[in-house]
Design a protein around this motif. Structure first.
Motif, mmCIF file in Angstrom:
data_model
loop_
_atom_site.group_PDB
_atom_site.id
_atom_site.type_symbol
_atom_site.label_atom_id
_atom_site.label_comp_id
_atom_site.label_asym_id
_atom_site.label_seq_id
_atom_site.Cartn_x
_atom_site.Cartn_y
_atom_site.Cartn_z
ATOM 1 N N ILE A 159 38.320 -54.362 -14.356
ATOM 2 C CA ILE A 159 37.819 -54.016 -13.012
ATOM 3 C C ILE A 159 37.108 -52.654 -13.061
ATOM 4 O O ILE A 159 36.016 -52.489 -12.494
ATOM 5 C CB ILE A 159 38.975 -53.981 -11.985
ATOM 6 C CG1 ILE A 159 39.537 -55.391 -11.765
ATOM 7 C CG2 ILE A 159 38.525 -53.348 -10.671
ATOM 8 C CD1 ILE A 159 38.641 -56.353 -11.019
ATOM 9 N N ASP A 160 37.702 -51.693 -13.754
ATOM 10 C CA ASP A 160 37.090 -50.358 -13.884
ATOM 11 C C ASP A 160 35.725 -50.443 -14.565
ATOM 12 O O ASP A 160 34.766 -49.784 -14.147
ATOM 13 C CB ASP A 160 38.005 -49.419 -14.686
ATOM 14 C CG ASP A 160 39.271 -49.051 -13.923
ATOM 15 O OD1 ASP A 160 39.314 -49.272 -12.695
ATOM 16 O OD2 ASP A 160 40.222 -48.559 -14.560
ATOM 17 N N GLN A 180 33.117 -51.912 -12.214
ATOM 18 C CA GLN A 180 32.684 -50.922 -11.219
ATOM 19 C C GLN A 180 31.749 -49.883 -11.831
ATOM 20 O O GLN A 180 30.759 -49.482 -11.211
ATOM 21 C CB GLN A 180 33.918 -50.257 -10.593
ATOM 22 C CG GLN A 180 34.679 -51.204 -9.671
ATOM 23 C CD GLN A 180 36.018 -50.661 -9.232
ATOM 24 O OE1 GLN A 180 36.659 -49.884 -9.940
ATOM 25 N NE2 GLN A 180 36.477 -51.087 -8.061
ATOM 26 N N ARG A 181 32.034 -49.480 -13.070
ATOM 27 C CA ARG A 181 31.165 -48.507 -13.755
ATOM 28 C C ARG A 181 29.781 -49.099 -14.023
ATOM 29 O O ARG A 181 28.767 -48.425 -13.891
ATOM 30 C CB ARG A 181 31.813 -48.040 -15.065
ATOM 31 C CG ARG A 181 32.978 -47.086 -14.868
ATOM 32 C CD ARG A 181 33.214 -46.201 -16.090
ATOM 33 N NE ARG A 181 33.409 -46.963 -17.319
ATOM 34 C CZ ARG A 181 34.592 -47.413 -17.748
ATOM 35 N NH1 ARG A 181 35.685 -47.189 -17.029
ATOM 36 N NH2 ARG A 181 34.693 -48.061 -18.888
ATOM 37 N N ASP A 225 29.117 -58.216 -7.705
ATOM 38 C CA ASP A 225 27.990 -58.410 -6.787
ATOM 39 C C ASP A 225 27.970 -59.829 -6.238
ATOM 40 O O ASP A 225 27.506 -60.060 -5.118
ATOM 41 C CB ASP A 225 26.672 -58.134 -7.517
ATOM 42 C CG ASP A 225 26.513 -56.656 -7.839
ATOM 43 O OD1 ASP A 225 26.498 -55.840 -6.897
ATOM 44 O OD2 ASP A 225 26.424 -56.317 -9.038
ATOM 45 N N ALA A 275 35.620 -57.015 -4.790
ATOM 46 C CA ALA A 275 35.123 -55.653 -4.578
ATOM 47 C C ALA A 275 34.339 -55.129 -5.779
ATOM 48 O O ALA A 275 33.461 -54.280 -5.631
ATOM 49 C CB ALA A 275 36.289 -54.715 -4.264
ATOM 50 N N ALA A 276 34.649 -55.655 -6.978
ATOM 51 C CA ALA A 276 34.005 -55.157 -8.206
ATOM 52 C C ALA A 276 32.806 -56.007 -8.622
ATOM 53 O O ALA A 276 32.136 -55.690 -9.602
ATOM 54 C CB ALA A 276 35.025 -55.097 -9.342
ATOM 55 N N HIS A 330 43.240 -54.209 -14.911
ATOM 56 C CA HIS A 330 42.604 -53.084 -14.215
ATOM 57 C C HIS A 330 41.495 -52.439 -15.043
ATOM 58 O O HIS A 330 40.507 -51.960 -14.494
ATOM 59 C CB HIS A 330 43.661 -52.041 -13.831
ATOM 60 C CG HIS A 330 44.627 -52.547 -12.802
ATOM 61 N ND1 HIS A 330 44.287 -52.679 -11.470
ATOM 62 C CD2 HIS A 330 45.911 -52.986 -12.913
ATOM 63 C CE1 HIS A 330 45.314 -53.162 -10.797
ATOM 64 N NE2 HIS A 330 46.307 -53.371 -11.641
ATOM 65 N N GLN A 383 40.500 -56.872 -5.524
ATOM 66 C CA GLN A 383 39.714 -55.994 -6.413
ATOM 67 C C GLN A 383 38.580 -56.754 -7.092
ATOM 68 O O GLN A 383 37.549 -56.169 -7.435
ATOM 69 C CB GLN A 383 40.614 -55.381 -7.510
ATOM 70 C CG GLN A 383 41.842 -54.671 -7.001
ATOM 71 C CD GLN A 383 43.084 -55.568 -7.046
ATOM 72 O OE1 GLN A 383 43.033 -56.725 -6.648
ATOM 73 N NE2 GLN A 383 44.184 -55.011 -7.510
ATOM 74 N N ARG A 403 28.251 -51.424 -12.291
ATOM 75 C CA ARG A 403 27.511 -51.476 -11.019
ATOM 76 C C ARG A 403 27.014 -50.089 -10.621
ATOM 77 O O ARG A 403 25.877 -49.945 -10.148
ATOM 78 C CB ARG A 403 28.396 -52.048 -9.923
ATOM 79 C CG ARG A 403 28.643 -53.535 -10.069
ATOM 80 C CD ARG A 403 29.574 -54.050 -9.002
ATOM 81 N NE ARG A 403 28.887 -54.211 -7.725
ATOM 82 C CZ ARG A 403 29.525 -54.339 -6.561
ATOM 83 N NH1 ARG A 403 30.837 -54.301 -6.508
ATOM 84 N NH2 ARG A 403 28.848 -54.505 -5.443
ATOM 85 N N ALA A 404 27.853 -49.098 -10.834
ATOM 86 C CA ALA A 404 27.459 -47.717 -10.492
ATOM 87 C C ALA A 404 26.264 -47.263 -11.331
ATOM 88 O O ALA A 404 25.452 -46.454 -10.884
ATOM 89 C CB ALA A 404 28.645 -46.779 -10.690
#
Length: 198
Positions: A90-91, A94-95, A129, A126-127, A87, A123, A97-98
């Motif tokens: 994954i976090d 996501q960070r 591109d 989802a995380a 996890h 996940q 991409r943000a």
């Protein structure tokens, strides 16, 4: 920047001893014997490049290891490789991409595994591109061509990419084409890298 993540033992923990354990239970061949005989040789590589079918791969591997398994039993064991998702990675994806970075997955895998992990671990998709899979590309790491194909698809230079993989040969392959590549030794490698490069 383009951040490229391997799948097994980078985003999802995998363990081939779990595969061999299931096969041992089905076949009654001792686990130690299977551990001794299991090799990731040319049929394994062909399977990952999508050159042979799941059934042909199962047949070859069972013959090579003297394993009396049905295709269903072989598949049940092959799917047991997945342990659980990381996890914290994954976090991080996501960070990134943000923050406006491009994040992709590049995995040596096979059709049999891709019938399972995308559903089991949604996940990941989802995380990311984009997800680049060896059996769809007809190439596998550490071949230089697979890294170049990803760079071309993402329209970036090697100098703009960072790659994470748990296999030293794959890391070296990426470095050969000019990508900054990090060997993932354990669960702390990726978080530690981003903590140091924040």
């Amino acid at each position: 920047m383009l951040y490229i993540f391997d799948l097994g033992n980078v985003i999802i923990d995998i363990d081939f001893n779990r595969v061999l354990g299931v096969w041992s239970d089905y076949s009654r061949v001792p686990l130690a014997t299977l551990q001794q005989n299991f090799t990731m040789d040319e049929p394994f590589h062909q399977h990952e490049r999508g050159e042979i079918s799941d059934e042909a791969f199962a047949q070859q591997l069972c013959a090579q290891m003297s394993l009396p398994l049905s295709f269903e039993q072989f598949s049940a064991g092959w799917q047991a490789v997945f342990v659980g998702i990381r996890h914290e990675v994954i976090d991080i994806m996501q960070r990134l991409r943000a923050a406006g970075h491009r994040v992709v997955v590049l995995s040596n895998t096979n059709r049999l595994h891709t019938t399972l992990w995308p559903e089991q671990y949604p996940q990941v998709r989802a995380a990311a591109d984009a997800i680049y899979l060896s059996q769809e590309m007809g190439l596998r790491k550490p071949d230089a061509a697979i890294y170049q194909r990803v760079l071309e698809a993402e329209n970036v230079s090697a100098a703009e990419a960072v790659f994470f993989d748990d296999n030293a040969a794959n890391v070296e392959g990426a470095r050969q084409v000019g990508i900054d590549a990090i060997l993932v030794k354990d669960k702390t490698t990726v978080p530690d890298y981003f903590a140091a490069n924040a």
